[in-house]
Design an enzyme around this catalytic site. Structure first.
Site, PDB file in Angstrom:
ATOM      1  N   GLU A   1       0.656  -1.624   0.685  1.00  0.00           N
ATOM      2  CA  GLU A   1       0.388   0.023   0.281  1.00  0.00           C
ATOM      3  C   GLU A   1       0.674   1.565  -0.259  1.00  0.00           C
ATOM      4  OE1 GLU A   1      -3.035  -0.461   3.392  1.00  0.00           O
ATOM      5  OE2 GLU A   1      -4.195  -1.655   2.304  1.00  0.00           O
TER       6      GLU A   1
ATOM      7  N   GLU B   1      -5.220  -8.644   0.417  1.00  0.00           N
ATOM      8  CA  GLU B   1      -6.515  -8.384   2.327  1.00  0.00           C
ATOM      9  C   GLU B   1      -7.065  -7.961   1.504  1.00  0.00           C
ATOM     10  OE1 GLU B   1      -4.383  -4.864   4.304  1.00  0.00           O
ATOM     11  OE2 GLU B   1      -1.914  -4.916   3.762  1.00  0.00           O
TER      12      GLU B   1
HETATM   13  C1  FCB Z   1      -4.520  -2.341   5.259  1.00  0.00           C
HETATM   14  C2  FCB Z   1      -2.786  -2.627   5.746  1.00  0.00           C
HETATM   15  C3  FCB Z   1      -2.590  -2.985   6.562  1.00  0.00           C
HETATM   16  C4  FCB Z   1      -3.624  -3.410   8.191  1.00  0.00           C
HETATM   17  C5  FCB Z   1      -5.176  -3.482   7.470  1.00  0.00           C
HETATM   18  C6  FCB Z   1      -6.604  -3.549   8.203  1.00  0.00           C
HETATM   19  O1  FCB Z   1      -4.482  -0.631   5.058  1.00  0.00           O
HETATM   20  O2  FCB Z   1      -1.879  -3.017   4.949  1.00  0.00           O
HETATM   21  O3  FCB Z   1      -1.714  -2.976   7.936  1.00  0.00           O
HETATM   22  O4  FCB Z   1      -3.494  -2.442   8.982  1.00  0.00           O
HETATM   23  O5  FCB Z   1      -5.448  -2.291   6.716  1.00  0.00           O
END
Ligand code: FCB
Length: 452
Positions: free
Chosen positions: A170, A352
């Protein structure tokens, strides 16, 4: 069986996994010569983190990784994404390395492989060595070289066993909040520094891709982007422009130069002063896949509170929200998946997805987290629809295995499939853990049947 599964043909090698990151779970912040990171420093700035929490102990994964891999085995996942803490293996970020830190990841990787779980290694999940920040961190172009040398160290050390590498997690989030808005480490709010950081991180990505390929035979390399559709919070030309601007920063400032070789039109002029001849070619190096993190869409307002002119507004009335306040809209996930497929034409791995919830241990010692199950069911359903519509999606990783240190929220927000009782460090699989294990097992049976 999970709803929707039987309707969808997944690629036979579709990989189910979970993701974590070093600072959020490892703890052991002062052990074995680990150097401080910008998050250690930031956590000590008063009022920045809920309840004054820090990652000093976190989930104590540094000592409990074997137990945590046992949980992964129970889940039945095929892959585990983790990040290496740069200051654990190179305490000052450059120069001397730390053998104990390097050995920790050897043990972790070896234990994963013995458990039949493929390690996916992310080089950078936000914990920049403090010593490099003291020299300007990502605002200093030299950081590209420091990162390249770190990438080479990692590739040479683990490349015999680890083939999947992500350069950055990210980049849009840590540059925007860390350098543009001052709401995450290192806490800078400066438009010029922000743009410099964006460009240097892009360059560092491109150089690291080359270094990984040079040091790892058969490396499969990508970057992990957080993509969230940006919608105007209300109808007005100002809000619409703010939404377009946030879209350019959030969704375009990294994938576009890395994969298409140019900055988005809305950003191009602002980036020009930071570019040198040849930079875009160095940033745009061939990668093997697109790593996608997605949670929710953004509702954007025009704002005078910051030099970027962007505000984060509320979702329209009636849109459900998680305890983080994030809108729960699986349609936006499908939109992000199909949009990325059409724009970049790369295999996509969802690295994620998940949600925070009000988790608590009940009288039977269980954690019945139905809201998380509902979320995961709806979002995996949206992913199956995107696959059905032709998007080339090869894997899905839940954020996260464990409850952990959730940045500015500290330990007040829980994202895990496993509940962590922090005072005792006891791990308690939640109902969603069993739901995910069933989904993976059902999928495996289906694949086995279709191959017999
Ligand atoms: C993302 C992050 C991760 C976590 C999630 C909830 O933005 O990459 O580390 O905090 O959110």
């Amino acid at each position: 069986m999970a709803a929707g599964l039987h309707h969808t043909e997944l690629p036979s090698r579709f990989v189910w996994g979970v993701s974590t990151s070093s600072y959020q779970i490892e703890g052991a912040a002062y052990e074995d010569g680990r150097g401080p990171s910008i998050w250690d420093t930031y956590c000590r700035r008063s009022g920045r983190i809920a309840n004054g929490d820090t990652g000093d102990v976190a989930c104590d994964h540094y000592h409990r990784y074997a137990e945590d891999i046992g949980l992964m085995r129970q889940l039945g996942i095929g892959a585990y994404r983790f990040s290496v803490a740069w200051p654990r293996v190179m305490p000052a970020g450059r120069g001397a390395t730390k053998e104990a830190g390097l050995a920790f990841y050897d043990h972790l990787i070896d234990a994963l492989l013995s458990a039949g779980i493929e390690p996916w290694l992310c080089l950078y999940h936000w914990d920049l060595p403090q010593a490099l920040d003291d020299l300007g961190g990502w605002t200093n172009r030299d950081c590209v070289q420091w990162f390249a040398d770190y990438a080479t160290l990692i590739g040479r050390r683990y490349g015999d066993r680890v083939k999947r590498y992500a350069t950055f997690n990210e980049p849009s989030v840590f540059t925007l909040f860390g350098y543009g808005l001052g709401q995450q480490a290192p806490g800078i709010a400066d438009q010029t520094k922000f743009l410099r950081a964006v460009h240097h991180v892009n360059l560092a990505h491109g150089v690291a891709v080359d270094r990984l390929r040079a040091s790892v035979a058969g490396a499969s390399v990508g970057a992990i982007h957080n993509c969230q559709p940006c919608r105007a919070a209300a109808q007005s030309p100002e809000h619409a422009l703010a939404a377009q601007k946030l879209d350019a920063y959030w969704n375009g400032a990294f994938p576009d130069p890395q994969l298409i070789g140019r900055y988005p039109d809305l950003l191009a002029d602002a980036m020009t002063p930071h570019l040198r001849p040849g930079d875009l070619a160095q940033i745009c190096r061939p990668v093997d896949w697109f790593g996608l993190n997605h949670y929710s869409p953004h509702y954007v307002t025009a704002s005078t509170a910051n030099p970027l002119g962007i505000g984060f507004g509320a979702a329209p009335a009636g849109v459900p929200r998680s305890v983080m306040g994030w809108p729960v809209e699986p349609d936006a996930f499908r939109e992000a998946l199909t949009g990325i497929h059409q724009r970049y034409r790369l295999p996509i791995y969802v690295l994620e997805n998940g949600t925070a919830a009000h988790d608590a241990i009940d009288a039977n010692g269980e954690v019945p987290d139905q809201p998380r199950i509902d979320y995961l069911q709806a979002y995996t359903g949206a992913m199956f629809e995107a696959i059905g519509a032709g998007a080339d999606i090869r894997g899905y990783f839940v954020w996260s295995l464990l409850d952990n240190f959730e940045w500015s929220s500290g330990y007040s927000q829980r994202f895990g499939l496993v509940y962590v009782d922090y005072p005792t460090q006891r791990r308690i699989p939640k109902a969603s853990f069993r739901w995910y294990a069933r989904l993976i097992a059902a999928q495996r049976r289906k694949n086995a049947a279709s191959w017999s």
